[in-house]
Design a protein around this motif. Sequence first.
Motif, PDB file in Angstrom:
ATOM      1  N   LEU A 123       0.838  -1.207   0.000  1.00 15.07           N
ATOM      2  CA  LEU A 123       0.000   0.000   0.000  1.00 15.07           C
ATOM      3  C   LEU A 123       0.876   1.263   0.000  1.00 15.07           C
ATOM      4  N   LEU A 124       1.937   1.238   0.785  1.00 12.32           N
ATOM      5  CA  LEU A 124       2.823   2.401   0.854  1.00 12.32           C
ATOM      6  C   LEU A 124       3.511   2.620  -0.487  1.00 12.32           C
ATOM      7  N   LEU A 125       3.867   1.525  -1.136  1.00 10.84           N
ATOM      8  CA  LEU A 125       4.520   1.632  -2.447  1.00 10.84           C
ATOM      9  C   LEU A 125       3.559   2.233  -3.467  1.00 10.84           C
ATOM     10  N   ILE A 126       2.300   1.746  -3.460  1.00  8.33           N
ATOM     11  CA  ILE A 126       1.304   2.251  -4.409  1.00  8.33           C
ATOM     12  C   ILE A 126       1.158   3.757  -4.258  1.00  8.33           C
ATOM     13  N   HIS A 127       1.163   4.226  -3.008  1.00  9.40           N
ATOM     14  CA  HIS A 127       0.924   5.649  -2.775  1.00  9.40           C
ATOM     15  C   HIS A 127       2.210   6.451  -2.641  1.00  9.40           C
ATOM     16  N   GLY A 128       3.303   5.831  -3.001  1.00  8.16           N
ATOM     17  CA  GLY A 128       4.567   6.565  -3.057  1.00  8.16           C
ATOM     18  C   GLY A 128       5.006   7.144  -1.729  1.00  8.16           C
ATOM     19  N   LYS A 129       4.842   6.376  -0.659  1.00 10.39           N
ATOM     20  CA  LYS A 129       5.318   6.863   0.643  1.00 10.39           C
ATOM     21  C   LYS A 129       6.647   6.186   0.945  1.00 10.39           C
ATOM     22  N   PRO A 130       7.728   6.896   0.757  1.00 16.03           N
ATOM     23  CA  PRO A 130       9.036   6.273   0.972  1.00 16.03           C
ATOM     24  C   PRO A 130       9.321   6.082   2.455  1.00 16.03           C
ATOM     25  N   SER A 131      10.394   5.348   2.715  1.00 20.35           N
ATOM     26  CA  SER A 131      10.697   5.020   4.111  1.00 20.35           C
ATOM     27  C   SER A 131      11.014   6.260   4.943  1.00 20.35           C
ATOM     28  N   LEU A 132      11.348   7.362   4.280  1.00 22.94           N
ATOM     29  CA  LEU A 132      11.642   8.594   5.018  1.00 22.94           C
ATOM     30  C   LEU A 132      10.436   9.139   5.763  1.00 22.94           C
ATOM     31  N   VAL A 133       9.250   8.806   5.284  1.00 21.55           N
ATOM     32  CA  VAL A 133       8.030   9.360   5.890  1.00 21.55           C
ATOM     33  C   VAL A 133       7.090   8.276   6.426  1.00 21.55           C
ATOM     34  N   SER A 134       7.517   7.018   6.391  1.00 22.00           N
ATOM     35  CA  SER A 134       6.663   5.974   6.972  1.00 22.00           C
ATOM     36  C   SER A 134       7.464   5.169   7.989  1.00 22.00           C
ATOM     37  N   TYR A 135       6.889   5.053   9.147  1.00 24.12           N
ATOM     38  CA  TYR A 135       7.569   4.334  10.227  1.00 24.12           C
ATOM     39  C   TYR A 135       6.671   3.274  10.829  1.00 24.12           C
ATOM     40  N   VAL A 136       7.227   2.109  11.015  1.00 25.40           N
ATOM     41  CA  VAL A 136       6.588   1.118  11.872  1.00 25.40           C
ATOM     42  C   VAL A 136       6.941   1.497  13.315  1.00 25.40           C
ATOM     43  N   VAL A 137       5.935   1.525  14.180  1.00 25.85           N
ATOM     44  CA  VAL A 137       6.186   1.865  15.585  1.00 25.85           C
ATOM     45  C   VAL A 137       5.893   0.628  16.424  1.00 25.85           C
ATOM     46  N   ILE A 138       6.908   0.062  17.000  1.00 23.34           N
ATOM     47  CA  ILE A 138       6.702  -1.119  17.842  1.00 23.34           C
ATOM     48  C   ILE A 138       5.982  -0.677  19.104  1.00 23.34           C
ATOM     49  N   ASN A 139       4.847  -1.327  19.362  1.00 25.14           N
ATOM     50  CA  ASN A 139       4.004  -0.917  20.484  1.00 25.14           C
ATOM     51  C   ASN A 139       3.842  -2.066  21.478  1.00 25.14           C
ATOM     52  N   ALA A 140       3.630  -1.663  22.708  1.00 25.26           N
ATOM     53  CA  ALA A 140       3.347  -2.608  23.790  1.00 25.26           C
ATOM     54  C   ALA A 140       4.456  -3.657  23.941  1.00 25.26           C
ATOM     55  N   ALA A 141       5.686  -3.222  23.739  1.00 24.36           N
ATOM     56  CA  ALA A 141       6.818  -4.135  23.916  1.00 24.36           C
ATOM     57  C   ALA A 141       6.986  -4.424  25.406  1.00 24.36           C
ATOM     58  N   PRO A 142       7.296  -5.672  25.750  1.00 21.81           N
ATOM     59  CA  PRO A 142       7.534  -5.972  27.171  1.00 21.81           C
ATOM     60  C   PRO A 142       8.654  -5.084  27.711  1.00 21.81           C
ATOM     61  N   VAL A 143       8.464  -4.602  28.931  1.00 25.71           N
ATOM     62  CA  VAL A 143       9.463  -3.699  29.516  1.00 25.71           C
ATOM     63  C   VAL A 143      10.790  -4.439  29.694  1.00 25.71           C
ATOM     64  N   GLN A 144      10.679  -5.720  30.050  1.00 27.31           N
ATOM     65  CA  GLN A 144      11.899  -6.526  30.223  1.00 27.31           C
ATOM     66  C   GLN A 144      12.270  -7.194  28.902  1.00 27.31           C
ATOM     67  N   GLY A 145      13.528  -7.336  28.676  1.00 27.33           N
ATOM     68  CA  GLY A 145      13.972  -8.127  27.529  1.00 27.33           C
ATOM     69  C   GLY A 145      14.177  -7.299  26.272  1.00 27.33           C
ATOM     70  N   ARG A 146      14.433  -8.024  25.175  1.00 33.03           N
ATOM     71  CA  ARG A 146      14.858  -7.372  23.930  1.00 33.03           C
ATOM     72  C   ARG A 146      13.899  -7.645  22.783  1.00 33.03           C
ATOM     73  N   ARG A 147      12.671  -7.977  23.139  1.00 30.12           N
ATOM     74  CA  ARG A 147      11.731  -8.374  22.087  1.00 30.12           C
ATOM     75  C   ARG A 147      11.588  -7.289  21.017  1.00 30.12           C
ATOM     76  N   HIS A 148      11.615  -6.031  21.440  1.00 28.26           N
ATOM     77  CA  HIS A 148      11.448  -4.962  20.451  1.00 28.26           C
ATOM     78  C   HIS A 148      12.627  -4.903  19.482  1.00 28.26           C
ATOM     79  N   GLU A 149      13.819  -5.249  19.991  1.00 28.49           N
ATOM     80  CA  GLU A 149      14.990  -5.243  19.102  1.00 28.49           C
ATOM     81  C   GLU A 149      14.906  -6.395  18.095  1.00 28.49           C
ATOM     82  N   ASP A 150      14.424  -7.545  18.551  1.00 32.15           N
ATOM     83  CA  ASP A 150      14.253  -8.685  17.643  1.00 32.15           C
ATOM     84  C   ASP A 150      13.219  -8.341  16.566  1.00 32.15           C
ATOM     85  N   ALA A 151      12.127  -7.717  16.998  1.00 32.59           N
ATOM     86  CA  ALA A 151      11.076  -7.344  16.038  1.00 32.59           C
ATOM     87  C   ALA A 151      11.619  -6.329  15.034  1.00 32.59           C
ATOM     88  N   ARG A 152      12.403  -5.391  15.523  1.00 29.98           N
ATOM     89  CA  ARG A 152      12.982  -4.378  14.631  1.00 29.98           C
ATOM     90  C   ARG A 152      13.793  -5.045  13.500  1.00 29.98           C
TER      91      ARG A 152
END
Length: 218
Positions: A123-152
């Motif tokens: 969808l982002l490609l169709i509408h020409g939204k490059p990575s400079l203006v589109s961000y995935v935001v990891i939400n509700a990551a466990p406070v402990q551990g590195r799950r957000h880094e693995d997801a990234r």
Amino acid sequence: MKIVAILGQKGGSGKTTVATALAVRAVQDDQSVAIFDLDPQGSATHWSERRGADTPAVVSCQAFMLEKMLEKAKEGGADLAIIDTPGKIEGAASASAKLADIVLIPVRATALDLDALSELKSLLLIHGKPSLVSYVVINAAPVQGRRHEDARAVIEQMHNLTVAPVHLSQRNAFADAAIAGQTASEYEPKGKAAAEIDALYSLILSTTRNLKTEVTHG
Ligand SMILES: Nc1ncnc2c1ncn2[C@@H]1O[C@H](COP(=O)(O)OP(=O)(O)OP(=O)(O)O)[C@@H](O)[C@H]1O
Ligand SMILES: [Mg+2]
């Protein structure tokens, strides 16, 4: 006026939480803000009813009216429009992606949520939204551990999407604030959830500044 669309293909990934949190943070920054609620569930609209305040304005809106409504907000002097969408790739997501300056995609760091990113990428490609203006935001990551880094790593390597340098953790303040139509920045202004929203808001500001620079130079 800058337009931020909050997209996501999974229910409950945090779209409305992010939309309302950023809107309130921008109001605290003396910005004139409107949330456009494209979700038939009306979660942002119900949040606003519980809130019982005029700011940020929350406007319930169907996809085919979005462009006109955004134009009206711009003419009315709004600085920021935030579009909250349902958790599906359909008309609302498509119209929002098309009209947005910046796209945020909240995801929970689970395999099933990450799998759902492929369609969004298209969808982002169709509408020409490059990575400079589109961000995935990891939400509700466990406070402990590195799950957000693995997801990234998975998101960047497998989906070739940009992950916001800030993530939001699983924090009661996000959910508890919503009960009274507030956000973490109001409910617990000095708390960690509020600090995470500050960081996300700063990212929006710096992305907006980059957009302006591009326009000036381009
Ligand atoms: N970082 C977080 N920490 C704790 N609770 C959270 C967090 N983010 C969201 N929640 C809670 O998870 C639930 C789903 O969040 P939210 O409604 O923002 O998701 P959504 O993507 O808008 O869902 P839908 O697809 O139904 O519109 C809500 O109860 C919300 O309070
Ligand atoms: Mg929602």
